[in-house]
Design an enzyme around this catalytic site. Structure first.
Site, mmCIF file in Angstrom:
data_model
loop_
_atom_site.group_PDB
_atom_site.id
_atom_site.type_symbol
_atom_site.label_atom_id
_atom_site.label_comp_id
_atom_site.label_asym_id
_atom_site.label_seq_id
_atom_site.Cartn_x
_atom_site.Cartn_y
_atom_site.Cartn_z
ATOM 1 N N SER A 139 77.121 6.193 18.819
ATOM 2 C CA SER A 139 77.837 6.079 17.535
ATOM 3 C C SER A 139 76.896 6.520 16.422
ATOM 4 O O SER A 139 75.666 6.472 16.590
ATOM 5 C CB SER A 139 78.229 4.623 17.306
ATOM 6 N N TYR A 152 76.947 -4.451 16.768
ATOM 7 C CA TYR A 152 77.370 -3.145 17.302
ATOM 8 C C TYR A 152 76.229 -2.123 17.130
ATOM 9 O O TYR A 152 75.930 -1.365 18.065
ATOM 10 C CB TYR A 152 78.632 -2.698 16.558
HETATM 11 N N1 LIG Z 1 86.586 5.054 17.417
HETATM 12 C C1 LIG Z 1 85.481 5.221 16.719
HETATM 13 O O1 LIG Z 1 85.515 5.354 15.468
HETATM 14 C C2 LIG Z 1 84.146 5.301 17.399
HETATM 15 C C3 LIG Z 1 83.046 5.744 16.649
HETATM 16 C C4 LIG Z 1 81.809 5.821 17.261
HETATM 17 C C5 LIG Z 1 81.649 5.469 18.587
HETATM 18 N N2 LIG Z 1 82.739 5.026 19.294
HETATM 19 C C6 LIG Z 1 82.507 4.666 20.693
HETATM 20 O O2 LIG Z 1 83.317 5.452 21.522
HETATM 21 C C7 LIG Z 1 83.641 4.738 22.716
HETATM 22 C C8 LIG Z 1 85.140 4.737 22.896
HETATM 23 O O3 LIG Z 1 85.729 4.061 21.783
HETATM 24 P P1 LIG Z 1 87.274 4.250 21.413
HETATM 25 O O4 LIG Z 1 87.351 4.363 19.950
HETATM 26 O O5 LIG Z 1 87.858 5.289 22.279
HETATM 27 O O6 LIG Z 1 87.806 2.784 21.822
HETATM 28 P P2 LIG Z 1 89.245 2.308 22.327
HETATM 29 O O7 LIG Z 1 90.301 3.233 21.848
HETATM 30 O O8 LIG Z 1 89.318 0.871 21.960
HETATM 31 O O9 LIG Z 1 89.126 2.458 23.924
HETATM 32 C C9 LIG Z 1 88.147 1.713 24.581
HETATM 33 C C10 LIG Z 1 88.086 2.139 26.026
HETATM 34 O O10 LIG Z 1 87.020 1.427 26.655
HETATM 35 C C11 LIG Z 1 87.548 0.696 27.750
HETATM 36 N N3 LIG Z 1 86.815 -0.557 27.905
HETATM 37 C C12 LIG Z 1 86.521 -1.504 26.990
HETATM 38 N N4 LIG Z 1 85.849 -2.520 27.560
HETATM 39 C C13 LIG Z 1 85.716 -2.186 28.873
HETATM 40 C C14 LIG Z 1 85.167 -2.829 29.994
HETATM 41 N N5 LIG Z 1 84.568 -4.025 29.899
HETATM 42 N N6 LIG Z 1 85.223 -2.215 31.193
HETATM 43 C C15 LIG Z 1 85.833 -1.005 31.336
HETATM 44 N N7 LIG Z 1 86.397 -0.351 30.309
HETATM 45 C C16 LIG Z 1 86.343 -0.943 29.092
HETATM 46 C C17 LIG Z 1 89.009 0.454 27.415
HETATM 47 O O11 LIG Z 1 89.728 0.177 28.617
HETATM 48 P P3 LIG Z 1 91.176 -0.574 28.609
HETATM 49 O O12 LIG Z 1 92.186 0.486 28.260
HETATM 50 O O13 LIG Z 1 91.328 -1.104 29.985
HETATM 51 O O14 LIG Z 1 91.087 -1.637 27.561
HETATM 52 C C18 LIG Z 1 89.361 1.795 26.791
HETATM 53 O O15 LIG Z 1 89.557 2.775 27.770
HETATM 54 C C19 LIG Z 1 83.056 3.348 22.534
HETATM 55 O O16 LIG Z 1 81.817 3.271 23.183
HETATM 56 C C20 LIG Z 1 82.863 3.230 21.031
HETATM 57 O O17 LIG Z 1 81.873 2.334 20.685
HETATM 58 C C21 LIG Z 1 83.973 4.929 18.735
#
Ligand SMILES: NC(=O)c1ccc[n+]([C@@H]2O[C@H](COP(=O)([O-])OP(=O)(O)OC[C@H]3O[C@@H](n4cnc5c(N)ncnc54)[C@H](OP(=O)(O)O)[C@@H]3O)[C@@H](O)[C@H]2O)c1
Length: 252
Positions: A139, A152
């Protein structure tokens, strides 16, 4: 980019950035194992992705070592090896330090940092054999401090520096890189950081204004950079942290 025949595991591939990564690899000809917390969330994603022989369900709780090992083993068994691991499973909620308890710390560190490490560890034998590579999703909050999301930041800062150490240790067999997105339009942002706020519209505007390029990224914009780092074109890149953040970490 052509990934025909490549064998990919995407943790957190059931939604958000991971889903976009899985979709892009699939479109580029790869075979993709999709992980999520439950069989149900993974099967929903596989249906959305259109099903077919190039998709494999690899559910497992990435917050536990057993879940990491199970997801990796499922992918390796299904494909007979592995070329690319993308660690996208993650959680992210914001709380002031005084309101951050042990459970919140453990949840963030277990999924974001410990899970990334143990998925890498489990995948290394197969990746060494294929001369493959790893892309971790950290991130912009792993590169700079952001008040209100200290826990975080700790977990994602750990992913950035762990990636560097790991890249040195497993070179020249395996490349390891990380991408550092700014705000991306996914459930994580909509559900936890916009919809729950007293004034969701103002919260969204603050996110738009946070990036000098004045918008929130799409998941597809992040997935393209993941595919680049995983590709042959990036063969001299390892240990890198690539910011895809609209300029949020460029300075003030
Ligand atoms: N969105 C942003 O603005 C942003 C910015 C920077 C970095 N990120 C990073 O990008 C990554 C993806 O984020 P996102 O925005 O795509 O989040 P999201 O839409 O909430 O999706 C999260 C994903 O992670 C899975 N997950 C969560 N906990 C888990 C666990 N214990 N075991 C297996 N799978 C798990 C969820 O599975 P389920 O469907 O089963 O819940 C889902 O597929 C994360 O690492 C986040 O920190 C996001």
């Amino acid at each position: 980019m052509d990934f025909t025949g490549k064998r990919v595991l995407v943790t957190g591939g059931s939604r958000g950035i991971g889903y976009a990564v899985a979709e892009a690899f699939l479109a580029a000809g790869a075979r993709v194992a999709v992980n999520g917390t439950t069989g149900q969330s993974v099967n929903t994603a596989l249906e959305r992705l259109g099903g077919g022989p190039n998709l494999v369900a690899a559910p497992g709780d990435i917050g536990t070592v057993a879940g990491c090992e199970s997801a990796v083993q499922t992918a390796v068994d299904a494909f007979g090896g592995l070329d690319i691991l993308v660690n996208s499973a993650g959680i992210g909620s914001g709380r002031p330090i005084e309101d951050s308890d042990e459970a919140m710390w453990d949840a963030h560190v277990d999924v974001n940092l410990k899970g990334t490490f143990f998925c890498c560890r489990a995948a290394l034998p197969a990746l060494r054999e294929s001369k493959g590579n790893i892309v971790n999703i950290a991130s912009d909050a792993g590169l700079i401090g952001v008040p209100g999301i200290t826990v975080y930041c700790a977990s994602k800062g750990g992913v950035v520096n762990m990636t560097r150490a790991m890249a040195l240790e497993v070179a020249p067999d395996v490349r390891v890189n990380t991408v550092c997105p700014g705000y991306v339009d996914t459930d994580m942002i909509r559900r936890d950081h916009i919809d729950k706020k007293d004034d969701p519209e103002a919260a969204e505007q603050r996110m738009i204004d946070y990036a000098p390029l004045k918008r929130i990224a799409t998941p597809a914009e992040i997935s393209q950079s993941v595919l680049y780092l995983a590709s042959f074109d990036a063969r001299f890149i390892t240990g890198a942290a690539l910011a895809i953040d609209g300029g949020s970490t460029a300075g003030h």
